[in-house]
Design a protein around this motif. Structure first.
Motif, PDB file in Angstrom:
ATOM      1  N   GLY A 179       0.824  -1.202   0.000  1.00  0.00           N
ATOM      2  CA  GLY A 179       0.000   0.000   0.000  1.00  0.00           C
ATOM      3  C   GLY A 179       0.857   1.250   0.000  1.00  0.00           C
ATOM      4  O   GLY A 179       1.822   1.357  -0.756  1.00  0.00           O
ATOM      5  N   ALA A 180       0.524   2.203   0.855  1.00  0.00           N
ATOM      6  CA  ALA A 180       1.232   3.482   0.880  1.00  0.00           C
ATOM      7  C   ALA A 180       2.570   3.402   1.607  1.00  0.00           C
ATOM      8  O   ALA A 180       3.359   4.345   1.558  1.00  0.00           O
ATOM      9  N   TYR A 229       6.006   1.386  -4.633  1.00  0.00           N
ATOM     10  CA  TYR A 229       4.806   0.929  -3.949  1.00  0.00           C
ATOM     11  C   TYR A 229       4.322  -0.393  -4.540  1.00  0.00           C
ATOM     12  O   TYR A 229       4.536  -0.685  -5.721  1.00  0.00           O
ATOM     13  N   GLU A 262      -6.164   4.732  -3.109  1.00  0.00           N
ATOM     14  CA  GLU A 262      -6.335   6.073  -2.558  1.00  0.00           C
ATOM     15  C   GLU A 262      -5.150   6.457  -1.670  1.00  0.00           C
ATOM     16  O   GLU A 262      -4.653   7.598  -1.712  1.00  0.00           O
ATOM     17  N   ARG A 263      -4.681   5.505  -0.861  1.00  0.00           N
ATOM     18  CA  ARG A 263      -3.560   5.800   0.040  1.00  0.00           C
ATOM     19  C   ARG A 263      -2.275   6.043  -0.741  1.00  0.00           C
ATOM     20  O   ARG A 263      -1.497   6.951  -0.419  1.00  0.00           O
ATOM     21  N   LYS A 321      -2.396   9.445  -2.470  1.00  0.00           N
ATOM     22  CA  LYS A 321      -2.173  10.525  -1.504  1.00  0.00           C
ATOM     23  C   LYS A 321      -0.688  10.646  -1.184  1.00  0.00           C
ATOM     24  O   LYS A 321      -0.135  11.760  -1.139  1.00  0.00           O
ATOM     25  N   ALA A 322      -0.036   9.499  -0.947  1.00  0.00           N
ATOM     26  CA  ALA A 322       1.387   9.516  -0.609  1.00  0.00           C
ATOM     27  C   ALA A 322       2.221  10.026  -1.770  1.00  0.00           C
ATOM     28  O   ALA A 322       3.163  10.822  -1.578  1.00  0.00           O
ATOM     29  N   THR A 363       0.800  -3.056  -4.635  1.00  0.00           N
ATOM     30  CA  THR A 363      -0.614  -3.256  -4.324  1.00  0.00           C
ATOM     31  C   THR A 363      -1.110  -4.560  -4.950  1.00  0.00           C
ATOM     32  O   THR A 363      -0.649  -4.951  -6.022  1.00  0.00           O
ATOM     33  N   LEU A 403      -8.793   0.685  -1.499  1.00  0.00           N
ATOM     34  CA  LEU A 403      -8.279   1.492  -0.395  1.00  0.00           C
ATOM     35  C   LEU A 403      -6.802   1.789  -0.590  1.00  0.00           C
ATOM     36  O   LEU A 403      -6.343   2.921  -0.351  1.00  0.00           O
ATOM     37  N   ASP A 404      -6.047   0.790  -1.014  1.00  0.00           N
ATOM     38  CA  ASP A 404      -4.622   0.998  -1.290  1.00  0.00           C
ATOM     39  C   ASP A 404      -4.411   2.094  -2.331  1.00  0.00           C
ATOM     40  O   ASP A 404      -3.497   2.915  -2.219  1.00  0.00           O
TER      41      ASP A 404
END
Length: 393
Positions: free
Chosen positions: A349-350, A360, A380-381, A384-385, A362, A377-378
């Protein structure tokens, strides 16, 4: 992200894109989430289309997670797909998803190695087929949990005169009508293929079991098992083990008399070891009716015979090995120290590994809360990162 197309943004002025490797659900979700944050993302896929692995799955496969809880960021799955989405509709959804979000796709190109960019701390250099060398601000690896079929090195397998294949090459029961078939492995794939064969006219279906699985109803009184997985995921392992045992006794009959006993190890303890419970989509009834016969694990082959762990020998016409997949990340990133002893990413993930900022991963876990949900969910995280990281001077 809302269910509307990502606003048109001129990203061509960005000197280096984020490269997303793999155009499956995890890669597409990450690219869409990055694009929504104004970050240029280029998806690189070695096949010629999105969702390549989903196109190869067996015909009757459906998501074991609900439609509503399996949508990727920014686009709901159509209601007409039903609660349990079929393989073909998953493919249609992924095609629509890439189109809807206007994702930048490069197909027919395989990334073979990722290295730190020597000229830019924090940047990455990708080596790809055709001698391509790509420069990336960050990289998202989404090549898939089920990447390369893993076939055990059974002694004598080369002498077997019947048909031996991995479950990745199984499509439907038609070629096995009237045949004696042994399915090896009692994960979700093996259990469903065994039930499919029994329903599809195979003369005899046996299921080789090394470790008895936890079996759950996909839905009980309208409540999907996935929602339970989401609720208990953060609870203590021992508590979930006890709860799982209570639910199993109440909802799934004891199959010990048929050669499939209840596991000694708790459900969540097994999940933490990487063994996801079997979602029952016909196996329980098939076993109770004698249409699927559990047998001991396969030890070796001896000509036309398959030798089982209990010393018995059987002579099936075909053996289908539902024995899992490997991630095959060693050549891509194995030299970077980001993989554990099983060849899986140490960070997910992030999160990133020490010494590998901007790299990264996923889609390399198989959680009881649902793989599609966690990849969403991954995405989006990660987005963002990456946006926070690339915004720095």
């Amino acid at each position: 992200m809302s269910g509307v197309p990502t606003p048109a943004v001129d990203m061509t002025t960005q000197p280096r894109p984020v490269y997303v490797i793999g155009a499956g659900p995890g890669g597409l979700a990450a690219a869409a989430a990055l694009r929504a944050r104004g970050v240029r993302a280029v998806v690189v896929e070695k096949s010629d289309t999105v969702g390549a692995s989903w196109r190869r799955h067996y015909d009757r496969l459906r998501l074991h997670t609900t439609r509503r809880l399996s949508a990727l960021p920014g686009l709901a799955m159509p209601r007409r797909f039903g609660r349990w989405v079929s393989r073909d509709n998953v493919v249609r959804y992924l095609e629509k998803y890439a189109e809807f979000h206007e994702l930048e796709l490069v197909t027919g190109v395989e990334v073979t190695r990722i290295e730190p960019d020597p000229a830019d701390e924090g940047g990455w250099t990708l080596h790809a087929s055709g001698g391509r060398v790509l420069s990336a601000a960050a990289v998202v690896v989404a090549t898939g949990f089920n990447h390369t079929p893993r076939l055990p090195d059974w002694p004598g397998a080369e002498s077997y005169g019947g048909r031996l294949l991995h479950a990745a090459d199984y499509r439907n029961p038609l070629p096995y009508a009237g045949r004696d078939v042994l399915v090896v492995g009692v994960g979700n794939t093996g259990a469903e293929i065994a039930a499919d064969l029994a329903e599809g006219g195979a003369a005899r279906v046996r299921l080789a079991v090394r470790t008895a699985p936890h079996i759950m109803r996909r839905s009980t009184a309208g409540w999907p098992a996935q929602r339970s997985g989401i609720l208990v995921r953060r609870l203590p392992v021992r508590l979930v083990d006890r709860l799982g045992a209570v639910v199993a006794r109440a909802s799934v009959p004891d199959l010990s008399a048929y050669g499939l006993p209840r596991p000694a190890t708790g459900l969540y303890s097994r999940v933490r070891e990487g063994a996801i419970p079997v979602q029952d989509v016909g196996l329980v009834d098939a076993v109770r009716a004698g249409r699927v016969e559990p047998v001991a694990a396969v030890e070796s082959f001896d000509g036309p015979e398959v030798v089982l762990a209990d010393g018995s020998r059987i002579t099936p016409d075909a053996v289908i090995a539902a024995t899992g997949y490997s991630r095959r990340l060693e050549g891509l990133v194995g030299h970077l120290g980001v993989l554990d002893e099983r060849g899986r990413p140490r960070a997910h993930g992030a999160r990133t590994c020490e010494g590998a900022p901007g790299l990264y991963f996923t889609g390399f876990t198989n959680p009881i809360s649902g793989m599609f949900r966690e990849m969403a969910l991954d995405a989006e995280r990660i987005a963002k990162a990456v946006a926070r990281r690339t915004a720095r001077p």
